[in-house]
Design a protein around this motif. Sequence first.
Motif, short mmCIF file in Angstrom:
data_model
loop_
_atom_site.label_atom_id
_atom_site.label_comp_id
_atom_site.label_asym_id
_atom_site.label_seq_id
_atom_site.Cartn_x
_atom_site.Cartn_y
_atom_site.Cartn_z
N GLY A 20 16.76 7.85 4.18
CA GLY A 20 17.16 6.79 3.26
C GLY A 20 16.42 6.86 1.94
N VAL A 21 15.12 7.16 1.99
CA VAL A 21 14.34 7.28 0.76
C VAL A 21 14.87 8.41 -0.10
CG1 VAL A 21 12.07 7.90 -0.15
CG2 VAL A 21 12.24 6.22 1.69
N SER A 22 15.20 9.54 0.52
CA SER A 22 15.71 10.68 -0.26
C SER A 22 17.07 10.37 -0.88
CB SER A 22 15.79 11.93 0.62
OG SER A 22 14.51 12.46 0.85
N VAL A 23 17.91 9.60 -0.17
CA VAL A 23 19.18 9.16 -0.77
C VAL A 23 18.90 8.31 -2.00
CG1 VAL A 23 21.19 7.67 -0.43
CG2 VAL A 23 20.53 9.30 1.34
N PHE A 24 17.95 7.40 -1.88
CA PHE A 24 17.57 6.55 -3.02
C PHE A 24 17.06 7.40 -4.18
CE2 PHE A 24 14.26 4.03 -5.22
CZ PHE A 24 15.04 3.00 -5.71
N GLN A 25 16.24 8.40 -3.89
CA GLN A 25 15.71 9.27 -4.94
C GLN A 25 16.82 10.08 -5.60
OE1 GLN A 25 12.80 11.39 -2.64
NE2 GLN A 25 11.20 9.85 -2.96
N ALA A 26 17.86 10.44 -4.84
CA ALA A 26 18.97 11.19 -5.42
C ALA A 26 19.73 10.38 -6.46
CB ALA A 26 19.92 11.63 -4.30
N LEU A 27 19.57 9.07 -6.43
CA LEU A 27 20.19 8.21 -7.45
C LEU A 27 19.38 8.18 -8.74
CD1 LEU A 27 21.14 5.20 -5.13
CD2 LEU A 27 22.60 7.11 -5.83
N THR A 28 18.26 8.91 -8.77
CA THR A 28 17.34 8.99 -9.91
C THR A 28 17.02 7.61 -10.49
OG1 THR A 28 19.15 9.43 -11.47
CG2 THR A 28 18.03 11.34 -10.50
N PRO A 29 16.33 6.77 -9.69
CA PRO A 29 15.97 5.44 -10.17
C PRO A 29 14.93 5.52 -11.27
CG PRO A 29 14.85 5.90 -8.12
CD PRO A 29 15.79 7.04 -8.35
N GLY A 30 14.58 4.38 -11.86
CA GLY A 30 13.53 4.34 -12.86
C GLY A 30 12.21 4.81 -12.30
N PHE A 31 11.28 5.14 -13.19
CA PHE A 31 10.02 5.75 -12.76
C PHE A 31 9.25 4.85 -11.80
CE2 PHE A 31 5.48 6.88 -13.55
CZ PHE A 31 5.53 8.15 -13.01
N GLY A 32 9.19 3.56 -12.09
CA GLY A 32 8.47 2.64 -11.21
C GLY A 32 9.05 2.61 -9.81
N TRP A 33 10.39 2.59 -9.73
CA TRP A 33 11.04 2.59 -8.42
C TRP A 33 10.84 3.93 -7.71
CZ3 TRP A 33 12.17 -1.56 -5.98
CH2 TRP A 33 12.53 -2.73 -6.68
N MET A 34 10.82 5.01 -8.47
CA MET A 34 10.57 6.32 -7.85
C MET A 34 9.16 6.37 -7.26
SD MET A 34 11.92 9.26 -7.06
CE MET A 34 13.18 9.97 -8.13
N LEU A 35 8.18 5.82 -7.99
CA LEU A 35 6.82 5.75 -7.44
C LEU A 35 6.79 4.93 -6.16
CD1 LEU A 35 4.60 5.21 -10.62
CD2 LEU A 35 4.71 7.26 -9.20
N THR A 36 7.48 3.80 -6.17
CA THR A 36 7.53 2.95 -4.97
C THR A 36 8.15 3.70 -3.80
OG1 THR A 36 7.76 0.98 -6.36
CG2 THR A 36 8.38 0.77 -4.04
N SER A 37 9.18 4.48 -4.09
CA SER A 37 9.82 5.25 -3.02
C SER A 37 8.86 6.27 -2.42
CB SER A 37 11.08 5.96 -3.54
OG SER A 37 10.77 7.11 -4.31
N ARG A 38 7.95 6.80 -3.23
CA ARG A 38 6.99 7.78 -2.72
C ARG A 38 5.97 7.12 -1.78
NH1 ARG A 38 7.72 12.72 -2.08
NH2 ARG A 38 5.75 13.53 -2.89
N VAL A 39 5.64 5.86 -2.04
CA VAL A 39 4.76 5.14 -1.12
C VAL A 39 5.45 4.96 0.23
CG1 VAL A 39 3.55 2.98 -0.68
CG2 VAL A 39 3.54 3.97 -2.98
N VAL A 40 6.71 4.53 0.18
CA VAL A 40 7.48 4.37 1.43
C VAL A 40 7.62 5.72 2.13
CG1 VAL A 40 9.70 3.66 2.39
CG2 VAL A 40 8.70 2.40 0.47
N GLU A 41 7.84 6.76 1.36
CA GLU A 41 7.97 8.10 1.94
C GLU A 41 6.67 8.54 2.59
OE1 GLU A 41 10.78 11.75 0.73
OE2 GLU A 41 9.47 11.03 -0.87
N GLY A 42 5.55 8.11 2.03
CA GLY A 42 4.26 8.42 2.64
C GLY A 42 4.12 7.81 4.02
N LEU A 43 4.67 6.61 4.22
CA LEU A 43 4.64 5.98 5.53
C LEU A 43 5.51 6.75 6.52
CD1 LEU A 43 4.97 2.24 4.39
CD2 LEU A 43 2.89 3.43 5.11
N SER A 44 6.69 7.17 6.07
CA SER A 44 7.56 7.99 6.92
C SER A 44 6.87 9.30 7.28
CB SER A 44 8.87 8.26 6.17
OG SER A 44 9.62 9.28 6.80
N HIS A 45 6.27 9.94 6.31
CA HIS A 45 5.57 11.21 6.53
C HIS A 45 4.48 11.07 7.57
CE1 HIS A 45 3.65 15.05 5.37
NE2 HIS A 45 2.51 14.38 5.49
N LEU A 46 3.69 10.02 7.46
CA LEU A 46 2.58 9.81 8.39
C LEU A 46 3.07 9.66 9.82
CD1 LEU A 46 -0.06 7.43 6.79
CD2 LEU A 46 -0.40 9.74 7.66
N ALA A 47 4.10 8.84 10.00
CA ALA A 47 4.59 8.61 11.36
C ALA A 47 5.09 9.91 11.99
CB ALA A 47 5.71 7.57 11.33
#
Length: 391
Positions: A85-112
């Motif tokens: 889901g995060v990668s789908v969101f990133q494919a929409l090329t959101p604003g920089f702040g939202w892209m940073l937020t998506s990377r935090v969420v992606e970090g949680l997915s990565h860890l699990a």
Amino acid sequence: MTETTSFLRVFALWAAGLGAAAQYGKMSVIFDLLPGLYPQAGASLGFLVSLVGSVGILLGVVAGLMVARIRYRRALLSALWLGAGVSVFQALTPGFGWMLTSRVVEGLSHLAIVVAAPTLIAQLSAPKDRGFTLTLWGTFFGVAFAILALAGRPLALSLGLPALFAAHALYMAACALVLAASLRRLPSEEPQPPFSLPQIFRDHLTIYRSPFLSAPAAGWLFYTFSFVSILTVLPPYLDEAWRAPVMAAMPLTSIAVSMTLGVLLLRRLPAVQVVQMGFGLSALSMAWLWLSPGAPLACIALAGAMGLIQGASFTAVPQLNQGAAAQAQANGAVAQMGNLGNSIGTPIMAFGLATLGASALPLLAGGAFLMGLGAHVLLAAARRRSRRVPV
């Protein structure tokens, strides 16, 4: 404990690990293209790479504790779908702040994923095969980065950055569908205490006080500190004619040695001894590089020695710790220390090179290898003092 290894499920879990590594690496291979997407971001673009690792530093052990409590299959599948889901969101090329937020969420997915997958691999592997299966797991970062360099970057160059993010989303979703079907029957999991902040604090103390739970992570800190920083700062010190082939050969040599000599040694020696051997040979290789700066053979020897550390460190987790919950705790600590080593290695090495010159590379990296060896020696002595069977 299983007596036969479910190799198909092991390879499916390793494939999920490739997707997790791609969460970390997809921004790295297109880093020079990101200014075209966010021209006003400037130096802040670096956070698009580092935020995933920063989440791991803060929450690595917490991830191990949480995964054990919510169960490994559920945690893994949830993380894969979240990553898709995060990668789908990133494919929409959101604003920089939202892209940073998506990377935090992606970090949680990565860890699990990086906590649940090796824990499940250990549970699905017969003891005689764990040297192979967990060494295979240890290659996931190197293999994923090679695939991203060979296929991911060309995809982004030809079809644009959204195409890379969309491809990653499809890959994560495919892994989730395959594993949802293949992981229906798993070994029974022991009950866990209820989740609470005081309990998490107590569990942190338990992990880092234990010479069994903390040993793989202690060595992994010094390995990741050295591996990433060496590959980052070494190229200018190599002869230009040899630079490209040596830098391409080093990670491949590391993977090849871990999957051949490393697996062979793990059939005959305890994993911690193989890790200690890897640290010792890596330190000797750095001494060779000190005496012969930029020597191509010394660089290849160094990569091979580090390959012994790579797979054996993950194999040490189930050898030192019985039960899925303890292994998840140890894998969480490995994730935490690995992200810390990745994050601090290159800045410290760069500072050393700026102040001490070329001699900083063998001094700092060689010192880190000796400290990794020393940490394992001290923790092995602590395990013997605890009157448990040494490994």
